[in-house]
Design a protein around this motif. Structure first.
Motif, short mmCIF file in Angstrom:
data_model
loop_
_atom_site.label_atom_id
_atom_site.label_comp_id
_atom_site.label_asym_id
_atom_site.label_seq_id
_atom_site.Cartn_x
_atom_site.Cartn_y
_atom_site.Cartn_z
N VAL A 127 13.17 62.70 90.93
CA VAL A 127 13.13 63.07 92.35
C VAL A 127 14.53 63.42 92.80
CG1 VAL A 127 12.49 62.34 94.68
CG2 VAL A 127 11.18 61.52 92.70
N ARG A 128 14.73 64.63 93.33
CA ARG A 128 16.04 65.03 93.80
C ARG A 128 16.40 64.30 95.08
NH1 ARG A 128 13.70 69.92 92.31
NH2 ARG A 128 13.18 70.34 94.49
N ALA A 129 17.70 64.17 95.34
CA ALA A 129 18.16 63.44 96.52
C ALA A 129 17.70 64.12 97.80
CB ALA A 129 19.68 63.34 96.49
N ALA A 130 17.68 65.46 97.83
CA ALA A 130 17.23 66.17 99.03
C ALA A 130 15.78 65.87 99.35
CB ALA A 130 17.44 67.68 98.84
N GLY A 145 11.67 63.25 102.57
CA GLY A 145 10.52 62.34 102.63
C GLY A 145 10.74 61.23 103.63
N ARG A 146 11.96 60.68 103.68
CA ARG A 146 12.23 59.63 104.66
C ARG A 146 12.17 60.17 106.08
NH1 ARG A 146 17.27 55.73 103.71
NH2 ARG A 146 15.90 55.22 101.94
N GLY A 147 12.67 61.41 106.27
CA GLY A 147 12.60 62.00 107.60
C GLY A 147 11.15 62.21 108.06
N ARG A 148 10.28 62.61 107.15
CA ARG A 148 8.87 62.79 107.51
C ARG A 148 8.23 61.46 107.90
NH1 ARG A 148 8.96 66.13 102.71
NH2 ARG A 148 8.99 68.36 103.29
N LEU A 149 8.64 60.40 107.18
CA LEU A 149 8.10 59.08 107.54
C LEU A 149 8.54 58.66 108.93
CD1 LEU A 149 8.58 57.16 104.15
CD2 LEU A 149 6.44 58.00 105.13
N TYR A 150 9.85 58.88 109.24
CA TYR A 150 10.32 58.56 110.60
C TYR A 150 9.56 59.36 111.65
CZ TYR A 150 14.34 55.98 108.75
OH TYR A 150 15.14 55.06 108.13
N ARG A 151 9.33 60.64 111.37
CA ARG A 151 8.65 61.51 112.34
C ARG A 151 7.21 61.09 112.54
NH1 ARG A 151 8.24 68.13 111.93
NH2 ARG A 151 7.13 68.46 113.93
N ALA A 152 6.57 60.73 111.42
CA ALA A 152 5.16 60.32 111.54
C ALA A 152 5.02 59.05 112.36
CB ALA A 152 4.57 60.12 110.15
#
Length: 391
Positions: A295-298, A303-310
């Protein structure tokens, strides 16, 4: 995004449990080393005669380095041979009458009591002659022991012929006779002293049990010693062997040991060997296995940003952005890791030239009310960090 963490069934699997073959392969070196040490110990015990070391040029020693054979030949000719291992005993024997002093010990070089004794003396293999043979000088380097011709008029040497001799090399005083040349000196020097004759030989190898029957070795030894009626043979003091240490009632040190000592020593050796085999085992070769996914760092950040947004976790996201910015700019502002809120705001305002209230609200203010505010906060923090880096 889903992560498939199942192992790849197409790749082979390896067992890491130790097998009989791997255990033997890992411990065979220790086993072989133990067997070699045991064999060497048994060999030393078998070839050592009675646990006693040989005594060089000792008339009572029957080993190859001893001189008992020469002493027996002298006694057969009617010569009295008295073995002594101290200067006191040699001086006491000299008081009994006309005797030849044979010195094969090297520790007596500087003893003036021996130098004052009258009569003939034969000094063997002693390079330190200041007191015992004044006027004789030991030349540096020495010589290799080998068969040599006398090349001198001394009757004892010419009658013996070739002799196995070498060792120290001497130059004699005026009136001396040198035999068996080596380099610029002689390995045998004889000259008259105040009460008899002093003779020096570079080594006494020709007098040992091993060399006595070779060349003219026995003839030279008997010619030098056999003319005397009695000989005081001064040897190195004997060092007692471990087994000769007498205890109470004549018992040796081994007899005084408790009967369980040998058994305890044997069991200790076996235990040490077993522990070495146990701790020295190998578990097999290292298995290199590829990770199921990379899994690339980007992608992780996204993925973490999508979790925060959700979860609409704007406050959590803002705290992460602010904490990262503060950690990165604090060292650049010359502040320590424990700098307080007011110190960071004041230093950042001075560095960027912006309003301290605006800077404080960006770093320590309330969480954004919507996504647009969060995006604006991220942009402002990025601009502040860029300004600090440029200045």
């Amino acid at each position: 995004m889903s992560l498939d963490l199942r192992p790849d069934e197409t790749r082979g699997s390896y067992s890491t449990s130790p097998t009989v073959r791997s255990t033997w392969r890992a411990g065979r070196a220790a086993v072989l080393l133990g067997l070699v040490m045991l064999a060497v110990g048994l060999l030393i015990v078998l070839i050592t005669p009675g646990g006693r070391e040989s005594r060089h040029l000792d008339p009572a020693d029957t080993s190859l380095a001893g001189s008992k054979a020469l002493a027996q030949l002298l006694r057969a000719r009617g010569v009295t041979v008295d073995r002594v291992d101290s200067v006191e005993a040699a001086v006491a024997k000299a008081a009994e009458g006309d005797r030849l002093l044979l010195i094969t010990a090297t520790w007596t070089a500087g003893d003036s009591r021996l130098a004052g004794l009258r009569g003939d003396r034969l000094i063997v293999g002693n390079p330190y002659l200041t007191e015992l043979a004044p006027g004789v000088r030991t030349l540096p380097g020495g010589s290799r022991e080998r068969s040599r011709e006398p090349e001198c008029p001394l009757p004892a040497a010419t009658a013996a012929g070739s002799v196995f001799i070498g060792g120290s090399v001497f130059s004699g005083p005026p009136g001396s006779t040198g035999c068996y040349p080596a380099g610029k000196g002689w390995t045998l020097v004889s000259y008259p002293n105040a009460g008899g004759t002093t003779t020096l030989v570079g080594s006494g190898e020709f007098m040992t049990n091993m060399r006595l029957s070779e060349d003219g070795n026995a003839a030279l030894a008997l010619n030098l010693l056999g003319t005397a009626k009695a000989i005081t043979w001064l040897v190195e003091p004997e060092q007692p062997a471990v087994g000769d240490l007498a205890g109470p009632q004549g018992r040796s040190a081994y007899d005084l040991m408790p009967p369980g000592i040998p058994w305890a020593v044997g069991m200790t050796a076996i235990t040490v060997l077993l522990v070495a085999l146990w701790r020295g085992r190998r578990l097999g070769p290292v298995v290199m296995e590829r990770l199921p996914v990379v899994v690339r760092a980007a992608e992780t950040v996204e993925g973490r940003g999508r979790l925060y947004r959700a979860r609409r976790a704007r406050a959590r996201a803002a705290d992460s952005l602010r904490a990262g910015t503060i950690d990165r700019i604090t060292p650049r502002l010359g502040l320590g890791s424990g700098a307080g809120r007011h110190e960071v705001v004041a230093a950042l305002a001075v560095r960027t030239g912006q309003d301290p209230q605006q800077v404080g609200a960006a770093l320590y203010g309330p969480a954004p009310a919507d996504d647009a505010g969060l995006v604006a906060l991220a942009g402002y923090l990025d601009a502040i960090e860029r300004t600090v880096s440029e200045h």
